[in-house]
Design a protein around this motif. Sequence first.
Motif, mmCIF file in Angstrom:
data_model
loop_
_atom_site.group_PDB
_atom_site.id
_atom_site.type_symbol
_atom_site.label_atom_id
_atom_site.label_comp_id
_atom_site.label_asym_id
_atom_site.label_seq_id
_atom_site.Cartn_x
_atom_site.Cartn_y
_atom_site.Cartn_z
ATOM 1 N N GLY A 40 -16.304 28.088 4.112
ATOM 2 C CA GLY A 40 -17.706 27.451 4.105
ATOM 3 C C GLY A 40 -17.532 25.987 4.336
ATOM 4 O O GLY A 40 -16.468 25.556 4.691
ATOM 5 N N SER A 71 -17.009 23.255 -0.385
ATOM 6 C CA SER A 71 -16.016 24.023 -1.105
ATOM 7 C C SER A 71 -15.222 22.819 -2.155
ATOM 8 O O SER A 71 -14.259 23.644 -2.690
ATOM 9 C CB SER A 71 -15.232 24.974 -0.579
ATOM 10 O OG SER A 71 -14.300 24.332 0.369
ATOM 11 N N VAL A 122 -13.495 23.478 -5.824
ATOM 12 C CA VAL A 122 -13.861 25.123 -6.312
ATOM 13 C C VAL A 122 -12.197 25.624 -6.515
ATOM 14 O O VAL A 122 -11.493 25.480 -4.955
ATOM 15 C CB VAL A 122 -14.570 25.766 -5.191
ATOM 16 C CG1 VAL A 122 -14.487 27.158 -5.391
ATOM 17 C CG2 VAL A 122 -15.926 25.383 -5.096
ATOM 18 N N ARG A 153 -15.973 25.993 -10.413
ATOM 19 C CA ARG A 153 -16.921 25.359 -9.822
ATOM 20 C C ARG A 153 -17.379 24.079 -10.353
ATOM 21 O O ARG A 153 -17.760 24.467 -11.806
ATOM 22 C CB ARG A 153 -17.874 26.219 -8.933
ATOM 23 C CG ARG A 153 -17.321 27.443 -8.151
ATOM 24 C CD ARG A 153 -18.558 28.412 -7.889
ATOM 25 N NE ARG A 153 -19.732 27.573 -7.171
ATOM 26 C CZ ARG A 153 -19.855 27.445 -5.897
ATOM 27 N NH1 ARG A 153 -19.012 28.065 -5.045
ATOM 28 N NH2 ARG A 153 -20.914 27.089 -5.409
ATOM 29 N N ASP A 178 -28.962 31.429 1.049
ATOM 30 C CA ASP A 178 -27.603 31.249 2.217
ATOM 31 C C ASP A 178 -26.915 32.368 2.182
ATOM 32 O O ASP A 178 -25.626 32.604 2.357
ATOM 33 C CB ASP A 178 -26.707 30.147 1.639
ATOM 34 C CG ASP A 178 -25.585 29.527 2.767
ATOM 35 O OD1 ASP A 178 -25.993 29.660 3.863
ATOM 36 O OD2 ASP A 178 -24.805 28.650 2.362
ATOM 37 N N ASN A 191 -20.478 33.723 3.421
ATOM 38 C CA ASN A 191 -20.717 33.838 1.663
ATOM 39 C C ASN A 191 -20.770 35.447 1.626
ATOM 40 O O ASN A 191 -21.115 35.819 0.574
ATOM 41 C CB ASN A 191 -22.077 33.272 1.341
ATOM 42 C CG ASN A 191 -22.060 31.824 1.150
ATOM 43 O OD1 ASN A 191 -21.094 31.447 0.819
ATOM 44 N ND2 ASN A 191 -23.246 31.174 1.306
ATOM 45 N N ASP A 194 -21.250 32.165 -3.734
ATOM 46 C CA ASP A 194 -22.120 30.783 -3.581
ATOM 47 C C ASP A 194 -23.464 30.928 -3.789
ATOM 48 O O ASP A 194 -24.367 30.744 -2.912
ATOM 49 C CB ASP A 194 -21.817 30.316 -2.155
ATOM 50 C CG ASP A 194 -20.236 29.809 -1.984
ATOM 51 O OD1 ASP A 194 -19.754 29.831 -3.051
ATOM 52 O OD2 ASP A 194 -19.922 29.421 -1.077
ATOM 53 N N TRP A 195 -23.756 31.139 -5.144
ATOM 54 C CA TRP A 195 -25.319 31.284 -5.433
ATOM 55 C C TRP A 195 -25.895 30.087 -5.669
ATOM 56 O O TRP A 195 -26.987 29.965 -6.491
ATOM 57 C CB TRP A 195 -25.436 32.402 -6.491
ATOM 58 C CG TRP A 195 -24.894 33.828 -6.102
ATOM 59 C CD1 TRP A 195 -23.877 34.381 -5.839
ATOM 60 C CD2 TRP A 195 -26.161 34.721 -5.637
ATOM 61 N NE1 TRP A 195 -24.076 35.585 -5.500
ATOM 62 C CE2 TRP A 195 -25.468 36.009 -5.280
ATOM 63 C CE3 TRP A 195 -27.553 34.780 -5.666
ATOM 64 C CZ2 TRP A 195 -26.025 37.004 -4.999
ATOM 65 C CZ3 TRP A 195 -28.274 35.849 -5.776
ATOM 66 C CH2 TRP A 195 -27.427 37.042 -4.904
ATOM 67 N N ASP A 196 -25.180 29.004 -5.789
ATOM 68 C CA ASP A 196 -25.718 27.680 -6.300
ATOM 69 C C ASP A 196 -27.099 27.080 -5.707
ATOM 70 O O ASP A 196 -27.546 26.216 -6.339
ATOM 71 C CB ASP A 196 -24.669 26.606 -6.378
ATOM 72 C CG ASP A 196 -23.947 26.275 -4.926
ATOM 73 O OD1 ASP A 196 -23.527 27.360 -4.512
ATOM 74 O OD2 ASP A 196 -23.621 25.252 -4.788
ATOM 75 N N THR A 197 -27.521 27.467 -4.504
ATOM 76 C CA THR A 197 -28.419 27.077 -4.085
ATOM 77 C C THR A 197 -29.774 28.056 -3.814
ATOM 78 O O THR A 197 -30.772 27.968 -3.454
ATOM 79 C CB THR A 197 -28.327 26.573 -2.359
ATOM 80 O OG1 THR A 197 -27.862 27.610 -1.570
ATOM 81 C CG2 THR A 197 -27.414 25.553 -2.258
#
Length: 260
Positions: free
Chosen positions: A12, A15, A18, A27, A128, A133, A146-149
């Motif tokens: 990505g 990162s 991470v 993270r 995303d 991902n 990568d669920w942070d957004t």
Amino acid sequence: MQQPEEQPLSGGNVSDGVVRVGDTVRRPTGPWTPAVHALLTHLHDTGFRTAPRPLGIDDQGREVLTFVPGQVVWPDRFALLEPARRVARVARLIRDFHDAVEGFTPPPDAQWQVLIPAEGADIIAHQDLAPWNLVTGGEDEWAFIDWDTAAPGSRLWDVAYALHGFVPLSAHPSWRRADAADRVRIFVDAYGLDEAERRDLVPLLGRRTRSMHDFLRAQAALGHQPWATLWAEGHGDAWRSDAEYIEQREEQWARALLTG
């Protein structure tokens, strides 16, 4: 007892910090982390396993998630999405996620990391869903990371973005596909959009892609990282070119989705 060694994880475009520690990923956190953990916990509680499971916060203040073994599709493992039935599988996984998240009630104090305001807000969307991902392991071990957004959005907002990445809908000669329209239809059929949703999706494909170009341009103008670096490296130009490619072929996508 000796702690497992930390292994930096790449992939990505965002990162930094991470790492893998044993069977976990650590993270950096943000104001959105509690809401994202609540979302992931809900998904696992409903039986959706195609995502990491949150395990809390470690003694360094980092979030702890289960490590997902396998290979990330982007950039050089697109063969993992062949034959076309594997694109259909991605679509069904996204549909499963969207169905599972329908019953999610965010915490009353939920904060989300909203990078690009979505069109619609009927669900908490991943925002995303892309080859960078998606981790592919065995037949039953595919997972989105990568669920942070994750943030309020719509089913079609997520689907339009996923089509760009997984078909892919790209102007770049290395990624452009002669069978792009067929793969769009296969994806949408597998997800299960009705005719009205298909009509709404066609113009959204270009708008969703162009929103990435506009976001990077705005962030670069403000000097915000890592977006300014991505803009300088040409990512904005790539998103703009892809948007133009998609917009110029709207009739082609419409024919694929709305005719027999």
